[in-house]
Every structure is written in C-alpha cells, then in structure tokens.
Design a protein around this motif. Structure first.
Motif, short mmCIF file in Angstrom:
data_model
loop_
_atom_site.label_atom_id
_atom_site.label_comp_id
_atom_site.label_asym_id
_atom_site.label_seq_id
_atom_site.Cartn_x
_atom_site.Cartn_y
_atom_site.Cartn_z
N SER A 249 0.94 -1.56 0.02
CA SER A 249 -0.29 0.48 -0.05
C SER A 249 0.65 0.87 -0.27
O SER A 249 1.80 1.40 0.28
N SER A 250 0.38 2.59 -0.75
CA SER A 250 1.20 3.63 -0.52
C SER A 250 0.84 4.03 0.70
O SER A 250 0.05 4.08 2.00
N ARG A 251 2.30 5.40 1.06
CA ARG A 251 2.23 5.68 2.01
C ARG A 251 2.72 7.22 1.47
O ARG A 251 2.86 7.34 0.58
N THR A 252 1.85 8.26 2.88
CA THR A 252 2.07 9.79 2.84
C THR A 252 3.56 9.97 3.11
O THR A 252 4.10 9.42 3.61
N LEU A 253 4.19 11.25 2.72
CA LEU A 253 5.13 11.60 2.77
C LEU A 253 4.73 12.95 2.82
O LEU A 253 4.30 13.48 2.64
N SER A 254 5.95 13.64 4.32
CA SER A 254 6.25 14.90 4.05
C SER A 254 6.60 15.75 2.85
O SER A 254 7.23 14.95 2.09
N ARG A 255 6.20 17.12 2.86
CA ARG A 255 6.71 18.21 1.93
C ARG A 255 8.88 17.67 1.73
O ARG A 255 9.26 17.49 0.29
N ARG A 256 9.13 17.34 2.99
CA ARG A 256 10.93 17.28 2.94
C ARG A 256 11.18 16.91 2.39
O ARG A 256 11.95 16.38 1.67
N HIS A 257 10.35 15.13 3.09
CA HIS A 257 11.01 13.66 1.68
C HIS A 257 10.65 13.89 0.90
O HIS A 257 11.39 13.18 -0.20
N ALA A 258 9.53 14.52 0.32
CA ALA A 258 9.27 14.04 -0.93
C ALA A 258 10.35 14.98 -2.21
O ALA A 258 10.97 15.04 -2.88
N GLU A 259 10.65 16.71 -1.67
CA GLU A 259 11.87 17.00 -2.08
C GLU A 259 12.81 16.30 -2.31
O GLU A 259 13.37 16.61 -3.12
N ILE A 260 13.24 15.32 -0.78
CA ILE A 260 15.00 15.18 -1.21
C ILE A 260 14.32 13.95 -2.23
O ILE A 260 15.37 13.60 -3.15
N LEU A 261 13.29 12.92 -1.94
CA LEU A 261 13.52 12.23 -3.20
C LEU A 261 13.55 12.36 -5.18
O LEU A 261 14.24 12.89 -5.46
N VAL A 262 12.57 13.79 -5.04
CA VAL A 262 13.23 14.21 -6.24
C VAL A 262 14.28 14.86 -6.43
O VAL A 262 14.59 14.35 -8.04
N VAL A 337 1.47 15.65 -21.01
CA VAL A 337 2.32 16.53 -20.19
C VAL A 337 2.29 18.35 -19.75
O VAL A 337 2.19 18.49 -18.91
N ILE A 338 1.32 18.72 -20.50
CA ILE A 338 0.92 20.38 -20.17
C ILE A 338 -0.13 19.77 -18.87
O ILE A 338 -0.32 21.28 -17.88
N ASP A 339 -1.43 19.29 -18.80
CA ASP A 339 -2.46 18.41 -18.26
C ASP A 339 -1.22 18.69 -16.75
O ASP A 339 -1.59 18.90 -15.40
N GLU A 340 -0.57 17.55 -16.83
CA GLU A 340 0.72 17.11 -15.60
C GLU A 340 0.81 18.32 -14.57
O GLU A 340 0.22 18.04 -13.75
N LEU A 341 1.59 19.26 -16.01
CA LEU A 341 1.88 20.36 -15.14
C LEU A 341 1.42 21.44 -14.35
O LEU A 341 1.73 21.91 -13.65
N GLY A 342 -0.23 21.16 -15.24
CA GLY A 342 -1.68 22.25 -14.49
C GLY A 342 -1.11 21.88 -13.14
O GLY A 342 -2.06 22.16 -12.75
N ARG A 343 -1.65 20.52 -13.22
CA ARG A 343 -1.86 19.87 -11.55
C ARG A 343 -1.77 20.93 -10.59
O ARG A 343 -1.55 20.05 -9.45
N GLY A 344 0.28 21.05 -10.46
CA GLY A 344 0.28 21.72 -9.69
C GLY A 344 1.74 20.51 -8.88
O GLY A 344 2.41 20.28 -8.66
N GLY A 345 0.41 20.52 -7.45
CA GLY A 345 1.74 19.58 -6.27
C GLY A 345 3.29 19.94 -6.30
O GLY A 345 3.13 21.03 -6.17
N LEU A 346 3.94 19.27 -6.01
CA LEU A 346 4.87 19.32 -5.32
C LEU A 346 5.19 20.98 -5.97
O LEU A 346 6.47 21.41 -6.26
N LEU A 347 5.97 20.59 -7.76
CA LEU A 347 6.27 21.45 -8.36
C LEU A 347 6.44 22.76 -8.16
O LEU A 347 6.65 23.56 -8.64
N VAL A 348 4.80 22.96 -7.81
CA VAL A 348 4.06 24.90 -7.60
C VAL A 348 4.33 25.36 -5.72
O VAL A 348 5.09 26.34 -5.90
N GLU A 349 3.81 23.74 -5.19
CA GLU A 349 4.41 24.34 -3.61
C GLU A 349 5.36 24.53 -3.44
O GLU A 349 5.72 24.71 -2.11
N SER A 350 6.73 23.78 -3.55
CA SER A 350 7.51 23.77 -2.90
C SER A 350 8.22 25.20 -2.98
O SER A 350 8.61 25.73 -4.60
N ALA A 351 8.71 25.96 -2.14
CA ALA A 351 9.90 26.88 -2.21
C ALA A 351 11.49 26.87 -2.53
O ALA A 351 12.40 27.40 -2.41
#
Length: 425
Positions: A249-262, A337-351
């Motif tokens: 099953s999937s696990r929820t990640l913190s933003r920091r852990h998602a940033e590190i993995l990306v 691809v444009i649709d997926e970029l438009g969803r935002g997620g980490l790429l938009v939310e992370s500073a």
C-alpha cells in the motif's frame, strides 16, 4: 562539587526541564544531544525505560540471527576490532559492540562481568539500539547523524541508561559509502573521558582502511537488507505526496521527504550534505538537520532507499516528475504533459531552490518544444494553461499556425494585443 559532577548536574537539570516542556538554555546541553532528545520525544520513546524489544525491525529467531550476523559485512572486521580494542579493555569493565546499519547489536565483546552488567539494560546481542527505539544513545545517534559521537550519563534519553556512558562512530563501505554499522564502546565514567571517542574513531579509520585494502565487496546492501523493487513516487497531484513499494500500500510523505527524493532522482550521481542543504533552502539548512531528515526518511521507507557519501538513491524509483522529463526529452506528445504540469503538486508548492530549478527547467523545455513544433493542439493547451496564458511568443505562434478566417485566430490576435498593452512589448 567537581567540574565533572557540576556538568552532570547541569545536564540532568536540563533533561528534567526538557521532559517538563521547558526549553533548556542552549549552553546547558550540547545541541546534538538536545536535538536527539527532541527527535526521541517526537517519536514517542519512553524516557523511563530503554526497551530495544519495541523495535519495528523484524525480529529474528536464534538461528536466523546467527546466520544474518555471520553474513553481515561488519563481521569481517571483528578480528581487527578485537585486536585493536577488545584485548586492550579486557579488564576495564567496559564492552565493545558492533552493530548493523539499523542499530542491531551483532557482537557485544568484553569480560563476562561487564557483559552481564550491560545485559541489565538490555544491551545484548540481537537487541536494537537505534535512536528511534531507545532514544539518545551513542550507537543510535552515530547512525542518525552519520558521525562519531559520545553520550555521557544524563545525556541519554532513557533514565534507565543514565548511569552509563558510550562513544560510537559509523563504519562505511569504502566502495559505496553506505553505513554498514557502528563500533561502540560502553561503560561507566571511564568512557566519559574524551579519549574514548578518539579511540573509537581511530579503530574505525583502521577498519575502513582494512576494508579498502582487501577490497571487501559490500557494494550492494541487498546482501543484508531487503531491497526495494519498483518503488513509485507521486508528487504532481492535489492529494499529497505518495510513495509506494511494489505490491504494498502507498504511504504519505512529508513535503521535505518528497523534495529529497525528487532531488536525488534528478541527480543520480548524488549530492553531499552541503549541496543537498542548499537545494532544500535558500540559505541552506544545518547539516545535522539534513542528516536527521535522511535518517527519518530511511526509517519511514527503508534503510536501502538512500545511500551515503554522497546521498543518492540506491533503489529502483520511478516518479511522475521523472515520467514527464522522459516524455519531453524523447519527443513524446505534449498535451498530456501540459495537463500534468497544470495540476501543480510539489513543483508548484515547494519553495526549495532545487525543486524550483527542476520546475523552471521542465517548464522551459515544454515551452520550447511547444513553440518550435507549432502543433496547434499543444499550442492551444499551453496558452490556456496557467503556465502559458501570458506567453506572448506562444500566442503569436498559435495565431500564425491558424488559417485566416479561423475564429480562434481572432482570439489569439486579441490576446496578443492585450499582452502588448499590459507588458508594453
């Protein structure tokens, strides 16, 4: 009161204040210890007892442990540790321990009386002395911060261990940089002296030189840790950041852990502590904080996810960000691809500067292909997206590609005039 007693009294007062919810003064206890106390408390470690049996690490039968220990790479250096350290402390009342990469005690060496005394706090072969399980202690803290440490008396998080002192340092695979375990010395006041940590570091240095000279092949941690196959990272949705192992099953990640993995996926050659710190925050973050985040990530996802020196992915990992980069680079269609970029997620939310750079590069790669190829469908999709609605060059390209008399050409012309007026271009 002696200086040592005064220091111990000050640390004990800081410890009691900390457990009472009072932040101790910065000069009352070392920062590496104070930060470890905070992590221990946040993880729910009981300060009243050290119970390594509460570890979430899978338990082993006696035969399984014997087989695991025999195959573990740190066992290969046991004779050297014995000759350099164990023989020298035979009658000193201290014990020397070798752990694996999660803090499991594989060997506890010393004279019988010392080992019997250590058994009273469950410091025995097979028990797990990670920071997550028993709180602040030298073997666990050395693994958490990836460097040599000394923990003296009341600096331990568990009250049951505060009559002990310990010094430990991690041992690294010379080929991959993975931490394969820890060498630790544990005892009473004699281990509180500065030379104890210096002695452990010297032994670790000799051990790592020996490993390198013999070219011991420890390159793949799959020989002693369950590996990850087909892990998937999803960060481009509005439903949080997710990690999923194959068949689990999937696990929820913190933003920091998602940033590190990306970031680690984007830099397969790896990033050292300072590089990762600068990619996570504009002014960087404390190296100890980076190491602590990596330690928490390994605890949450598995010890075989991220290697050390430099930090890098050591498991197969696919991601939605990686998929987009591959599709753009390979010349795949761009509308989805444009649709997926438009969803935002980490790429938009992370500073985080490193994530911002990845997003800007990806967005520019998409934009360049959209304009260069002149596909009307992709141009429409881009100019109607949040990323391209004010892109004057894209609107001009769309107007040029539409036939004279087409109703959308008039719309494009109107948007061009508006952008010219708005931005004075």
């Amino acid at each position: 009161m002696s200086d040592a007693a005064a220091v111990a009294s000050r640390i004990r007062q800081a410890y009691e204040n900390f457990l009472s919810g009072i932040t101790p003064p910065e000069d009352s206890v070392r920062s590496v210890v104070r930060e470890s106390w905070a992590r221990s408390l946040n993880r729910g470690v009981d300060p009243g007892e050290a119970d390594p049996d509460k570890s979430s690490t899978p338990t082993m039968s006696e035969s399984e442990f014997t087989e695991y220990r025999a195959a573990h790479p740190i066992t290969a250096v046991r004779p050297l540790v014995q000759s350099l350290m164990v023989d020298a402390i035979a009658d000193s009342g201290v014990v020397v321990a070798l752990t694996d990469q999660v803090g499991r005690l594989l060997w506890v060496e010393g004279e019988t009386g010392a080992r019997d005394k250590a058994s009273h706090i469950n410091f025995v072969e097979g028990s797990v002395w990670s920071e997550e399980v028993v709180g602040t202690n030298a073997p666990g803290l050395a693994l958490a911060v990836d460097r040599g440490v000394q923990v003296v008396g009341p600096e331990h998080f568990s009250g049951a261990v505060q009559e002990w002192s310990c010094a430990a340092a991690p041992v690294h695979d010379p080929l991959t940089g993975h931490v394969i375990g820890v060498i630790d010395v544990t005892g009473g006041r004699e281990v509180a002296a500065p030379f104890a940590l210096a002695a452990v570091r010297s032994v670790v240095a000799a051990v790592e030189r020996e490993l390198q000279s013999k070219a011991v092949d420890l390159a793949d941690p799959s020989t002693f840790v369950e590996t990850i196959e087909g892990a998937r990272l999803t960060v481009l949705t509005d439903q949080g950041y997710r990690w999923q192992r194959a068949g689990a099953s999937s696990r929820t990640l913190s933003r920091r852990h998602a940033e590190i993995l990306v970031l680690l996926q984007a830099f397969p050659e790896g990033l050292n502590t300072e590089q990762l710190a600068l990619k996570l925050a504009e002014d960087g973050i404390d190296p100890v904080t980076v190491r602590a985040e990596i330690s928490r990530l390994r605890r949450d996802l598995g010890d075989d996810v991220v290697g050390s020196r430099p930090y890098r992915l050591t498991a197969e990992l696919s991601s939605d960000v990686g998929d987009i980069r591959a599709r753009v680079a390979s010349g795949g269609e761009l509308e989805s691809v444009i649709d997926e970029l438009g969803r935002g997620g980490l790429l938009v939310e992370s500073a985080a500067p490193g994530i911002v750079e990845i997003f800007e590069e990806l967005r520019e790669d998409v934009r360049s292909r959209v304009i260069a190829e002149g596909n009307v469908g992709a141009l429409r999709k881009w100019t109607s997206s949040i990323h391209g609605r004010d892109d004057l060059a894209a609107w001009r390209r769309l107007e040029h590609r539409l036939p004279v008399g087409h109703p959308d050409r008039a719309v494009a012309g109107g948007r061009i005039r508006l952008l010219d007026k708005r931005y004075g271009l």
